[in-house]
Design a protein around this motif. Sequence first.
Motif, short mmCIF file in Angstrom:
data_model
loop_
_atom_site.label_atom_id
_atom_site.label_comp_id
_atom_site.label_asym_id
_atom_site.label_seq_id
_atom_site.Cartn_x
_atom_site.Cartn_y
_atom_site.Cartn_z
N ARG A 74 -0.31 3.97 -7.48
CA ARG A 74 0.26 5.25 -7.72
C ARG A 74 -0.45 6.27 -6.14
NH1 ARG A 74 0.86 7.02 -12.79
NH2 ARG A 74 0.62 5.32 -14.43
N THR A 75 -0.03 7.48 -6.07
CA THR A 75 -0.40 8.31 -4.96
C THR A 75 -1.26 9.18 -5.58
OG1 THR A 75 1.57 9.34 -5.29
CG2 THR A 75 1.67 7.61 -3.53
N ARG A 108 6.65 3.54 -1.01
CA ARG A 108 8.14 3.97 -0.79
C ARG A 108 8.73 2.67 -0.12
NH1 ARG A 108 6.47 8.74 3.36
NH2 ARG A 108 4.70 7.14 3.74
N ASP A 119 0.87 -1.25 0.05
CA ASP A 119 0.02 0.07 -0.11
C ASP A 119 0.77 1.14 -0.05
OD1 ASP A 119 -2.74 1.20 0.08
OD2 ASP A 119 -2.02 1.95 1.98
N ASP A 120 2.09 1.20 0.45
CA ASP A 120 2.87 2.34 0.52
C ASP A 120 4.14 2.10 -0.24
OD1 ASP A 120 4.76 4.31 1.04
OD2 ASP A 120 4.75 3.98 3.36
N ARG A 174 -4.63 7.46 -7.77
CA ARG A 174 -4.60 6.28 -7.11
C ARG A 174 -5.75 5.30 -7.54
NH1 ARG A 174 -1.60 5.03 -2.51
NH2 ARG A 174 -2.43 2.99 -1.50
#
Length: 451
Positions: free
Chosen positions: A307-308, A285, A282-283, A312
């Motif tokens: 995507r953020t 990074r 989910d993250d 998303r």
Amino acid sequence: MREAWPFRDVLNRILEETTLTPAARCSAAIEVLADIAARRRPAADALKDWGLSHRFAGSGDRAAIASLVYDALRRRASSAWIMGDDAPRSVLLGSLRLQQGLAAPSIAALLTAERFAPEPLSAEERVRLEQGDLADAPPAIAGDVPEWVLPELESLLGTDLLPELKALARRAPLDIRLNALKQSRDEALPGLAHLAGEPTPFAPQGLRIPIGADGRGPALHVEPEFLDGWYEIQDEGSQLAALLAEPRAGETIVDLCAGGGGKTLALASQTGNGARLIASDDDPRRLAPIHERLRRSGAAAEVRTPRTGRARADVLADLDGTVDRVVVDAPCTGAGTWRRNPDAKWRLRPGSLETRIAEQTAVLDRAARLVRPGGRIVYITCSLLPRENDGALDAFLGRTKGFAVVPARDVVERVLPGLADSVRFTRHGLQMSPARTGTDGFYVANLERRS
């Protein structure tokens, strides 16, 4: 063949490691502990800032200071108890006695006030170092954990509570997992003889590397064999959790909380790259390191990075209802890894536990939509807290129809029969622990979708 270190590199390494005296390192550790206490920040951040502002300290100095700091944090409560004070200096002194076994005269020799050394021992400090003990200390003090987690831990550990807590306050071992995509453990051992490793007790591809009295091991991440993908640094408990997922060639497997990819690589190795393996998180990074690790290891996996912002989208939506095995290495408090991250236990608050439980609810619900009838969810945490383990599955089974627990003992007997006498079997899964298995505190449970 291993390349010899050039003479200049050897000389530079020696010089790097001889900048500060042991006494000066103690002073630095006290300074870092004071920063951690004042700003309630992770130890790694405080150590990094100290290193940046003291660039004259060599890499060996920084590693030794880190060992002193982490040992003090492991024994923070018990050190404060025997010293009668929780100031950073007292915590360090107590840990030198409790964690490193130094007698009062040896500790006094480090405290001379000369050349950056700490101030000499006071008369009271000497008496406490000589006579202080934990005979009357309550469990939270003797076991060095926050008092509010004791009921949770006691419900799991029972009469083994204190031995387990003491094991959780010791230094963690240094384990690696040999990459079966390159070679077996037996095939790799001659080329790794310089590491003096021993096979791990349970994991068939694991090797335990000795660490020094200061808690330091070799710089494994710069070894030529590591760079060639021979092994990954991975606690034996994490290796066992991946094995207990029972991945099979030909399956579609989603590693739903893949993070840096440790279990993704293990799953690829176990299946000989024979499964369709999809890694996501989910993250975005957290996924950053996985690409280089896949390249180095030769593991085949598709990485789906969300995507953020407004763009998303659910990058796994096309797989709903089709996946054979969803591995959920769930976000958790990390209470089973406090040997490695001792500062985390002192920063943990009840609200943090509630946040992790909410995240576990979300990932389990997402996994349920992915798995096909007859497929499985493998739920994993690195926590000893039952609310994150059996408790999370109680809640999931209560709100989700069509799932049943696969008996954990059956899985162990099938995959790792030698492990059965060492783990704790719980209502829904199994629990590893430092005292019983010598690993981090991993929990593993399998759920099968019946309809």
